[in-house]
Design a protein around this motif. Structure first.
Motif, short mmCIF file in Angstrom:
data_model
loop_
_atom_site.label_atom_id
_atom_site.label_comp_id
_atom_site.label_asym_id
_atom_site.label_seq_id
_atom_site.Cartn_x
_atom_site.Cartn_y
_atom_site.Cartn_z
N MET A 22 0.84 -1.21 0.00
CA MET A 22 0.00 0.00 0.00
C MET A 22 0.87 1.26 0.00
SD MET A 22 -3.47 -0.57 2.20
CE MET A 22 -2.88 -1.47 3.60
N LEU A 23 1.98 1.22 0.75
CA LEU A 23 2.89 2.36 0.77
C LEU A 23 3.52 2.58 -0.60
CD1 LEU A 23 4.24 4.52 2.53
CD2 LEU A 23 6.05 2.86 2.97
N MET A 24 3.89 1.50 -1.28
CA MET A 24 4.45 1.62 -2.62
C MET A 24 3.41 2.14 -3.61
SD MET A 24 6.75 -1.81 -2.69
CE MET A 24 7.96 -1.44 -3.92
N LEU A 25 2.16 1.72 -3.46
CA LEU A 25 1.10 2.24 -4.32
C LEU A 25 0.87 3.72 -4.07
CD1 LEU A 25 -1.03 1.43 -6.43
CD2 LEU A 25 -2.59 0.97 -4.54
N LEU A 26 0.99 4.15 -2.81
CA LEU A 26 0.88 5.57 -2.48
C LEU A 26 1.99 6.37 -3.16
CD1 LEU A 26 -0.42 7.82 -0.67
CD2 LEU A 26 1.32 7.21 1.02
N ILE A 27 3.21 5.86 -3.10
CA ILE A 27 4.34 6.53 -3.76
C ILE A 27 4.13 6.58 -5.27
CG2 ILE A 27 6.82 6.34 -4.24
CD1 ILE A 27 7.09 5.19 -1.37
N PHE A 28 3.62 5.49 -5.84
CA PHE A 28 3.34 5.45 -7.28
C PHE A 28 2.32 6.51 -7.67
CE2 PHE A 28 0.64 3.87 -10.73
CZ PHE A 28 1.56 3.83 -11.76
N PHE A 29 1.22 6.60 -6.91
CA PHE A 29 0.20 7.60 -7.21
C PHE A 29 0.75 9.01 -7.08
CE2 PHE A 29 -3.48 4.55 -6.21
CZ PHE A 29 -3.71 4.33 -7.57
N LEU A 30 1.59 9.24 -6.08
CA LEU A 30 2.18 10.57 -5.93
C LEU A 30 3.14 10.89 -7.06
CD1 LEU A 30 2.79 10.70 -2.08
CD2 LEU A 30 1.11 12.00 -3.40
N SER A 31 3.88 9.89 -7.55
CA SER A 31 4.81 10.15 -8.66
C SER A 31 4.07 10.42 -9.96
CB SER A 31 5.77 8.97 -8.83
OG SER A 31 5.07 7.85 -9.31
N LYS A 32 2.87 9.90 -10.11
CA LYS A 32 2.06 10.15 -11.32
C LYS A 32 1.14 11.35 -11.16
CE LYS A 32 3.57 6.68 -13.63
NZ LYS A 32 4.34 6.86 -14.83
N LYS A 33 1.26 12.04 -10.01
CA LYS A 33 0.43 13.20 -9.69
C LYS A 33 -1.06 12.87 -9.69
CE LYS A 33 3.67 16.79 -10.92
NZ LYS A 33 4.88 16.10 -11.14
N PHE A 35 -3.53 12.61 -7.32
CA PHE A 35 -3.72 12.93 -5.91
C PHE A 35 -4.98 12.28 -5.33
CE2 PHE A 35 -1.11 16.50 -7.50
CZ PHE A 35 0.03 16.18 -6.78
N LYS A 36 -6.00 12.04 -6.15
CA LYS A 36 -7.19 11.34 -5.65
C LYS A 36 -6.82 9.93 -5.20
CE LYS A 36 -10.97 13.39 -8.25
NZ LYS A 36 -11.99 13.11 -9.25
N GLY A 37 -6.12 9.22 -6.04
CA GLY A 37 -5.69 7.86 -5.70
C GLY A 37 -4.76 7.85 -4.50
N ALA A 38 -3.86 8.86 -4.43
CA ALA A 38 -2.93 8.95 -3.31
C ALA A 38 -3.67 9.20 -2.01
CB ALA A 38 -1.90 10.05 -3.56
N ILE A 39 -4.69 10.04 -2.04
CA ILE A 39 -5.47 10.31 -0.82
C ILE A 39 -6.21 9.06 -0.39
CG2 ILE A 39 -7.46 11.60 0.06
CD1 ILE A 39 -6.44 14.00 -1.58
N ILE A 40 -6.81 8.35 -1.34
CA ILE A 40 -7.55 7.13 -1.00
C ILE A 40 -6.62 6.08 -0.40
CG2 ILE A 40 -8.83 5.18 -2.00
CD1 ILE A 40 -10.05 7.22 -3.97
N VAL A 41 -5.48 5.84 -1.05
CA VAL A 41 -4.54 4.83 -0.55
C VAL A 41 -3.94 5.28 0.78
CG1 VAL A 41 -2.35 3.67 -1.04
CG2 VAL A 41 -4.05 3.88 -2.82
N GLY A 42 -3.67 6.57 0.93
CA GLY A 42 -3.14 7.08 2.20
C GLY A 42 -4.13 6.86 3.34
N ILE A 43 -5.40 7.15 3.08
CA ILE A 43 -6.43 6.91 4.11
C ILE A 43 -6.54 5.43 4.43
CG2 ILE A 43 -8.93 7.01 4.53
CD1 ILE A 43 -8.91 9.71 3.05
N LEU A 44 -6.51 4.57 3.41
CA LEU A 44 -6.57 3.12 3.64
C LEU A 44 -5.38 2.64 4.46
CD1 LEU A 44 -7.75 1.70 0.21
CD2 LEU A 44 -9.01 1.71 2.36
N LEU A 45 -4.21 3.19 4.18
CA LEU A 45 -3.00 2.81 4.91
C LEU A 45 -3.09 3.23 6.37
CD1 LEU A 45 -0.23 1.50 4.59
CD2 LEU A 45 0.69 3.72 4.01
N ILE A 46 -3.58 4.42 6.63
CA ILE A 46 -3.73 4.89 8.01
C ILE A 46 -4.76 4.06 8.75
CG2 ILE A 46 -4.55 6.83 9.40
CD1 ILE A 46 -3.18 8.67 7.30
N VAL A 47 -5.91 3.81 8.11
CA VAL A 47 -6.97 3.01 8.75
C VAL A 47 -6.47 1.59 9.02
CG1 VAL A 47 -9.23 1.96 8.32
CG2 VAL A 47 -8.88 4.38 7.87
#
Length: 152
Positions: A22-33, A35-47
């Motif tokens: 999930m952390l790697m997917l977050l980094i991938f979404f951030l590298s592709k700009k 931000f919607k996907g990054a926010i969703i994955v970030g929230i999932l990772l925190i939860v």
């Protein structure tokens, strides 16, 4: 929180691998700009991490292990006695994360192991189609195996 998660992820490395993915997917979404996907994955990772922490921190589990029948003790007069069951208590504090028994073996138990035991003891056919369908399926496969074994 970090200490509990470090201990949890080193013991249950498959769940740790899921957090790393999930952390790697977050980094991938951030590298592709994205931000919607990054926010969703970030929230999932925190939860995910907070959920693991809440289910693990401060909890304790007691299990009782029955010794195998082969460990019956002979008292010399032909009387065999079965050893008493072993009770072990585990808690999710760093100093008591695992328990070492008198043989020197290290044991670990927590909610993941308890959940896996409940899942592995579930009759999936009975759960999906109902108890009667499970019994019919078992009876039909036993009858087929008995007919195949008799050479008819």
């Amino acid at each position: 929180m970090i200490d509990i998660l470090k201990l949890f992820y080193t013991t249950h490395y498959n769940l740790g691998a899921l957090a790393i993915l999930m952390l790697m997917l977050l980094i991938f979404f951030l590298s592709k700009k994205n931000f919607k996907g990054a926010i969703i994955v970030g929230i999932l990772l925190i939860v995910y991490n907070v959920g693991i922490y809440k289910r693990t921190e401060g909890k304790s589990w007691t299990i009782e292990i029955d010794p195998p029948e082969t460990t019956a003790v002979n008292d010399g007069y032909g009387n065999y006695s079965k050893p008493q069951p072993i009770k072990m208590t585990f808690s999710a504090t760093p100093e008591k994360w695992s328990v070492t028994d008198e043989k020197g073996e290290t044991h670990h138990w927590c909610w993941v192991d308890d959940m896996w035991d409940r899942f592995s003891n579930t009759d999936i056919v009975a759960w999906i189609w109902g108890e009667n369908a499970s019994k019919k399926m078992m009876k039909s496969t036993e009858t087929r195996a008995n007919n195949a074994g008799s050479g008819d």
